[in-house]
Design a protein around this motif. Structure first.
Motif, PDB file in Angstrom:
ATOM      1  N   VAL A 447       0.843  -1.200   0.000  1.00 13.51           N
ATOM      2  CA  VAL A 447       0.000   0.000   0.000  1.00 13.51           C
ATOM      3  C   VAL A 447       0.877   1.249   0.000  1.00 13.51           C
ATOM      4  O   VAL A 447       0.639   2.206  -0.755  1.00 13.51           O
ATOM      5  N   VAL A 448       1.909   1.254   0.846  1.00 12.43           N
ATOM      6  CA  VAL A 448       2.787   2.423   0.964  1.00 12.43           C
ATOM      7  C   VAL A 448       3.481   2.708  -0.361  1.00 12.43           C
ATOM      8  O   VAL A 448       3.600   3.858  -0.795  1.00 12.43           O
ATOM      9  N   ASP A 449       3.916   1.653  -1.064  1.00  9.62           N
ATOM     10  CA  ASP A 449       4.665   1.832  -2.312  1.00  9.62           C
ATOM     11  C   ASP A 449       3.811   2.435  -3.421  1.00  9.62           C
ATOM     12  O   ASP A 449       4.328   3.170  -4.274  1.00  9.62           O
ATOM     13  N   ARG A 450       2.513   2.133  -3.437  1.00  4.97           N
ATOM     14  CA  ARG A 450       1.695   2.646  -4.542  1.00  4.97           C
ATOM     15  C   ARG A 450       1.050   4.002  -4.242  1.00  4.97           C
ATOM     16  O   ARG A 450       0.463   4.607  -5.136  1.00  4.97           O
ATOM     17  N   LEU A 451       1.171   4.477  -3.004  1.00  8.44           N
ATOM     18  CA  LEU A 451       0.619   5.796  -2.676  1.00  8.44           C
ATOM     19  C   LEU A 451       1.649   6.881  -2.979  1.00  8.44           C
ATOM     20  O   LEU A 451       2.837   6.713  -2.669  1.00  8.44           O
ATOM     21  N   PRO A 452       1.235   8.006  -3.571  1.00 12.15           N
ATOM     22  CA  PRO A 452       2.204   9.054  -3.936  1.00 12.15           C
ATOM     23  C   PRO A 452       2.994   9.589  -2.739  1.00 12.15           C
ATOM     24  O   PRO A 452       4.177   9.882  -2.852  1.00 12.15           O
ATOM     25  N   GLY A 453       2.335   9.686  -1.585  1.00  9.53           N
ATOM     26  CA  GLY A 453       3.007  10.234  -0.409  1.00  9.53           C
ATOM     27  C   GLY A 453       3.770   9.206   0.390  1.00  9.53           C
ATOM     28  O   GLY A 453       4.448   9.556   1.378  1.00  9.53           O
ATOM     29  N   GLY A 454       3.674   7.928   0.013  1.00 10.29           N
ATOM     30  CA  GLY A 454       4.376   6.892   0.761  1.00 10.29           C
ATOM     31  C   GLY A 454       3.964   6.858   2.219  1.00 10.29           C
ATOM     32  O   GLY A 454       2.774   6.936   2.547  1.00 10.29           O
ATOM     33  N   TRP A 455       4.960   6.740   3.098  1.00 13.47           N
ATOM     34  CA  TRP A 455       4.682   6.690   4.531  1.00 13.47           C
ATOM     35  C   TRP A 455       4.039   7.969   5.045  1.00 13.47           C
ATOM     36  O   TRP A 455       3.382   7.963   6.077  1.00 13.47           O
ATOM     37  N   GLN A 456       4.240   9.079   4.345  1.00 14.48           N
ATOM     38  CA  GLN A 456       3.712  10.363   4.805  1.00 14.48           C
ATOM     39  C   GLN A 456       2.326  10.665   4.241  1.00 14.48           C
ATOM     40  O   GLN A 456       1.831  11.785   4.377  1.00 14.48           O
ATOM     41  N   THR A 457       1.712   9.685   3.606  1.00 16.54           N
ATOM     42  CA  THR A 457       0.343   9.867   3.115  1.00 16.54           C
ATOM     43  C   THR A 457      -0.605  10.048   4.297  1.00 16.54           C
ATOM     44  O   THR A 457      -0.605   9.264   5.237  1.00 16.54           O
ATOM     45  N   ARG A 458      -1.400  11.087   4.237  1.00 16.10           N
ATOM     46  CA  ARG A 458      -2.361  11.350   5.311  1.00 16.10           C
ATOM     47  C   ARG A 458      -3.608  10.497   5.082  1.00 16.10           C
ATOM     48  O   ARG A 458      -4.137  10.436   3.964  1.00 16.10           O
ATOM     49  N   VAL A 459      -4.076   9.874   6.145  1.00 14.68           N
ATOM     50  CA  VAL A 459      -5.161   8.894   6.015  1.00 14.68           C
ATOM     51  C   VAL A 459      -6.544   9.522   6.133  1.00 14.68           C
ATOM     52  O   VAL A 459      -7.546   8.869   5.851  1.00 14.68           O
ATOM     53  N   GLY A 460      -6.624  10.775   6.575  1.00 17.05           N
ATOM     54  CA  GLY A 460      -7.924  11.405   6.780  1.00 17.05           C
ATOM     55  C   GLY A 460      -8.531  11.002   8.110  1.00 17.05           C
ATOM     56  O   GLY A 460      -8.051  10.080   8.789  1.00 17.05           O
ATOM     57  N   GLU A 461      -9.587  11.698   8.501  1.00 16.65           N
ATOM     58  CA  GLU A 461     -10.233  11.402   9.780  1.00 16.65           C
ATOM     59  C   GLU A 461     -10.841  10.008   9.751  1.00 16.65           C
ATOM     60  O   GLU A 461     -11.610   9.663   8.864  1.00 16.65           O
ATOM     61  N   GLY A 462     -10.460   9.180  10.731  1.00 14.16           N
ATOM     62  CA  GLY A 462     -10.953   7.819  10.798  1.00 14.16           C
ATOM     63  C   GLY A 462     -10.362   6.898   9.742  1.00 14.16           C
ATOM     64  O   GLY A 462     -10.786   5.762   9.604  1.00 14.16           O
ATOM     65  N   GLY A 463      -9.376   7.402   8.954  1.00 11.74           N
ATOM     66  CA  GLY A 463      -8.807   6.600   7.865  1.00 11.74           C
ATOM     67  C   GLY A 463      -9.645   6.629   6.620  1.00 11.74           C
ATOM     68  O   GLY A 463      -9.593   5.694   5.804  1.00 11.74           O
ATOM     69  N   ALA A 464     -10.420   7.706   6.429  1.00  6.51           N
ATOM     70  CA  ALA A 464     -11.401   7.761   5.341  1.00  6.51           C
ATOM     71  C   ALA A 464     -10.752   7.694   3.956  1.00  6.51           C
ATOM     72  O   ALA A 464     -11.409   7.312   2.986  1.00  6.51           O
ATOM     73  N   ARG A 465      -9.468   8.059   3.836  1.00  7.53           N
ATOM     74  CA  ARG A 465      -8.819   8.064   2.519  1.00  7.53           C
ATOM     75  C   ARG A 465      -8.268   6.692   2.129  1.00  7.53           C
ATOM     76  O   ARG A 465      -7.722   6.544   1.043  1.00  7.53           O
ATOM     77  N   LEU A 466      -8.387   5.721   3.017  1.00  3.85           N
ATOM     78  CA  LEU A 466      -7.933   4.366   2.729  1.00  3.85           C
ATOM     79  C   LEU A 466      -9.135   3.432   2.633  1.00  3.85           C
ATOM     80  O   LEU A 466     -10.185   3.701   3.214  1.00  3.85           O
ATOM     81  N   SER A 467      -8.965   2.350   1.917  1.00  2.37           N
ATOM     82  CA  SER A 467     -10.033   1.346   1.834  1.00  2.37           C
ATOM     83  C   SER A 467     -10.067   0.531   3.116  1.00  2.37           C
ATOM     84  O   SER A 467      -9.163   0.614   3.963  1.00  2.37           O
ATOM     85  N   GLY A 468     -11.119  -0.298   3.246  1.00  4.34           N
ATOM     86  CA  GLY A 468     -11.234  -1.111   4.445  1.00  4.34           C
ATOM     87  C   GLY A 468     -10.062  -2.066   4.605  1.00  4.34           C
ATOM     88  O   GLY A 468      -9.525  -2.246   5.707  1.00  4.34           O
ATOM     89  N   GLY A 469      -9.637  -2.684   3.503  1.00  2.70           N
ATOM     90  CA  GLY A 469      -8.503  -3.589   3.576  1.00  2.70           C
ATOM     91  C   GLY A 469      -7.213  -2.874   3.931  1.00  2.70           C
ATOM     92  O   GLY A 469      -6.373  -3.404   4.665  1.00  2.70           O
ATOM     93  N   GLU A 470      -7.024  -1.681   3.390  1.00  3.66           N
ATOM     94  CA  GLU A 470      -5.818  -0.905   3.699  1.00  3.66           C
ATOM     95  C   GLU A 470      -5.795  -0.484   5.162  1.00  3.66           C
ATOM     96  O   GLU A 470      -4.741  -0.515   5.813  1.00  3.66           O
ATOM     97  N   ARG A 471      -6.956  -0.113   5.687  1.00 10.45           N
ATOM     98  CA  ARG A 471      -7.017   0.243   7.103  1.00 10.45           C
ATOM     99  C   ARG A 471      -6.684  -0.969   7.972  1.00 10.45           C
ATOM    100  O   ARG A 471      -5.999  -0.851   8.998  1.00 10.45           O
ATOM    101  N   GLN A 472      -7.162  -2.146   7.580  1.00  7.60           N
ATOM    102  CA  GLN A 472      -6.858  -3.350   8.348  1.00  7.60           C
ATOM    103  C   GLN A 472      -5.364  -3.653   8.322  1.00  7.60           C
ATOM    104  O   GLN A 472      -4.786  -4.091   9.326  1.00  7.60           O
ATOM    105  N   ARG A 473      -4.727  -3.435   7.200  1.00  7.99           N
ATOM    106  CA  ARG A 473      -3.278  -3.675   7.130  1.00  7.99           C
ATOM    107  C   ARG A 473      -2.525  -2.721   8.060  1.00  7.99           C
ATOM    108  O   ARG A 473      -1.546  -3.131   8.688  1.00  7.99           O
TER     109      ARG A 473
END
Length: 571
Positions: A447-473
């Motif tokens: 997930v980190v490798d395919r996101l433009p911000g990598g580790w510094q990608t902001r997830v949004g409140e409650g993790g709203a910017r990630l999918s359910g599977g990504e949040r579980q990871r």
């Protein structure tokens, strides 16, 4: 109200407030005493040699300068203390909320805590920065001025002193008259906050139903109730404000008439009468300001009372002499837990040897997740005991207990921030290599490798910017990084697509390896990998044993397994 403020702040934060109150009181007293210098000034001006007033004017100016310096220092102290205490109270409130049992957080309290933690705390502590100085000045300066009047002429002083109980009575009457309206307004505000949250959370349902153009009637009705209660609250203040204005003006008129009578009879000098009238006029301003301050003070007092009630809510008790578990086996010993008058768990007894896995299965509402909550001490059992390594979890310190437990629930909540910050919650002092290793084990690195911000990608409140599977990871990587010997797992793959499910299952298997595990299971593969299975129904253990043993019995678990196979085989 000051006493309530001190109780809310606690001893640590009350000391600077006491110093600020002392400075403000000194400034108010000096201001009142400085007006006594008007007597020699006016006596000289109305006497045979007006030039004699210059020295007294200089002394009066010096007194006013001292008063101004004291007022500046006290006001500055109020602002500084107010901002410092605001931070301290937020920390104290946050720490207290974190120690309250999860059962306290019912739906009705969402709006209550939201309003209190937002505008409530600001309104309560604005007393120190904005209202304390005017309040002390409005109370202390008039009393000091009345003392000066008594020194000038006891008759005029007594006439002015008569205003004190009248003003107090008017304020008490106003407070009683507006208390019900203010409380209703606060309740309506909390309800409206609940409805706003509900409206935002209901957007997917409303849009799926094609109702996005319709008004949300529950929210509309709630806002209309806020409007009506606001009007009632405003109307309730009017009689008190008029009563205070009438009282102050009536006393001033009485002083004017009495002073004129005494001056015409030659019983007091003109300078004394003019001084008393000037002092009375100066008293009128702070007294009339009490009418404006009253509403804000009542609102702040109500918020302080609610904040005090919240802070007085008993948290889960900490042991006086905490113990440290020596092992990592788990035991539920005749556990009974009730909530809202309903028995959720009734005499549950289970053991999980160190390093083994227990799968808890059963119908919805059987109390499966409650078992996990009791072990993590989100609640305390009403009777019986929950033990970790032979030690009752109630006898283990909270930090020590949570350091030994990693929790992965089905509903993952991520904090607003970066992916790295959310993973590091498991162990903030972890090295970069340890962080990357945990991410790789949870397949979060993909997930980190395919996101433009990598580790510094902001997830949004409650993790709203990630999918359910990504949040579980992220959640699994956080648990892996924590490296706790006990894992509590609520089935986390039931709502995932096959790709994410495979990735999450791989991460979970690495997480569980070599650890003591209690997991709520729905998937067949999860149950088969368990060392022991407990079938929970109606808060009681209906059956327990290993998977093959329970199937051979042909009881409740076998029927559950058969139903699960049927559902899994459907296209």
């Amino acid at each position: 109200m000051i006493r309530t403020l001190f109780r809310v702040l606690g001893d640590r934060y009350a000391r600077p407030v006491r110093r600020t109150v002392a400075l403000m009181t000194a400034a108010a007293i000096v201001e009142g005493l400085s007006y006594a210098l008007l007597v020699p000034v006016l006596r000289s001006l109305f006497g045979s040699s007006p030039h004699d007033a210059w020295p007294w004017l200089a002394v009066f100016a010096a007194a006013i300068a001292v008063c101004a310096v004291l007022r500046y220092i006290s006001d500055l102290s109020g602002f500084r203390v107010g901002t410092t205490l605001l931070r301290g109270v937020y920390h104290r409130l946050g720490d207290h909320l974190a120690r309250l049992p999860l059962g306290w957080y019912d739906t009705a309290r969402v709006g209550e805590v939201s309003v209190l933690a937002g505008q409530g705390v600001l309104r309560a502590l604005s007393v120190i920065a904005h209202l304390l100085a005017p309040l002390i000045s409005a109370c202390v300066t008039p009393l000091t001025t009345v003392a000066v009047m008594l020194a000038l002429d006891w008759r005029l002083g007594l006439a002015a002193l008569a205003a004190v109980p009248l003003v107090v009575l008017v304020h008490r009457w106003t407070g009683r008259a507006t208390a019900a309206a203010d409380e209703e307004r606060a309740a309506r505000d909390r309800d409206a906050t609940d409805r706003v949250v509900e409206y935002l959370q209901a957007q997917p349902v409303l849009r799926a139903g094609g109702r996005t153009t319709e008004r949300f009637h529950l929210l509309d009705a709630s806002l209309q109730r806020v409007e009506r209660s606001s009007r009632r609250s405003a109307r309730a203040v009017v009689p008190g404000a008029l009563g205070l204005t009438f009282t102050v003006q009536a006393v001033f008129t009485a002083l004017l008439v009495l002073g004129a009578h005494l001056a015409l009879g030659g019983q007091v000098g003109t300078a004394q009468v003019l001084t008393v009238l000037v002092l009375a006029a100066r008293c009128a301003d702070p007294l009339l300001s009490l009418g404006h301050l009253g509403g804000r003070l009542r609102g702040a007092r109500a918020e302080l009372a609610r904040l005090e009630t919240l802070l007085d809510t008993p948290p889960l008790p900490e042991p006086r002499r905490p113990v440290k578990p020596r092992r990592h086996d788990v035991e539920f010993d005749s556990v009974v837990f009730r909530r809202d008058g309903r028995t959720v768990l009734d005499g549950v007894s289970l053991t999980v040897p160190q390093g083994q896995r227990l799968a808890v299965v059963g119908p919805s509402g059987a109390g499966k997740t409650t078992l996990l909550h009791l072990l993590a001490r989100f609640h305390d059992a009403d009777s019986g005991a929950v033990r970790l390594g032979g030690a009752d979890v109630r006898a283990v310190g909270t930090e020590e207990l949570m350091s030994r437990i990693a929790v992965v629930f089905q509903d993952v909540y991520l904090f607003e921030g970066t992916i790295e910050e959310n993973v590091r919650l498991g162990r903030p002092d972890a090295t970069g290599s340890e962080l990357r290793a945990a991410a790789a084990a949870a397949r979060l690195d993909e997930v980190v490798d395919r996101l433009p911000g990598g580790w510094q990608t902001r997830v949004g409140e409650g993790g709203a910017r990630l999918s359910g599977g990504e949040r579980q990871r992220v959640s699994i990587a956080r648990a892996l990084l924590k490296d706790a010997p006990v894992v509590l797992l609520d089935e986390v793959t039931s709502a995932l697509d096959p790709v994410n499910e495979a990735a999450v299952n791989e991460g979970i298997e690495r997480l569980l390896r070599g650890r003591t595990v209690v997991m709520v299971a729905h998937r067949l593969s999860t149950v088969e990998r368990a060392d022991r299975v407990a079938f929970l129904d109606g808060g009681r253990i209906a059956e327990q044993g290993d998977h093959r043993e329970l199937l051979a019995r042909g009881g409740r678990y076998a029927a559950f397994w058969s139903d699960a196979l049927t559902v899994a085989s459907r296209p």
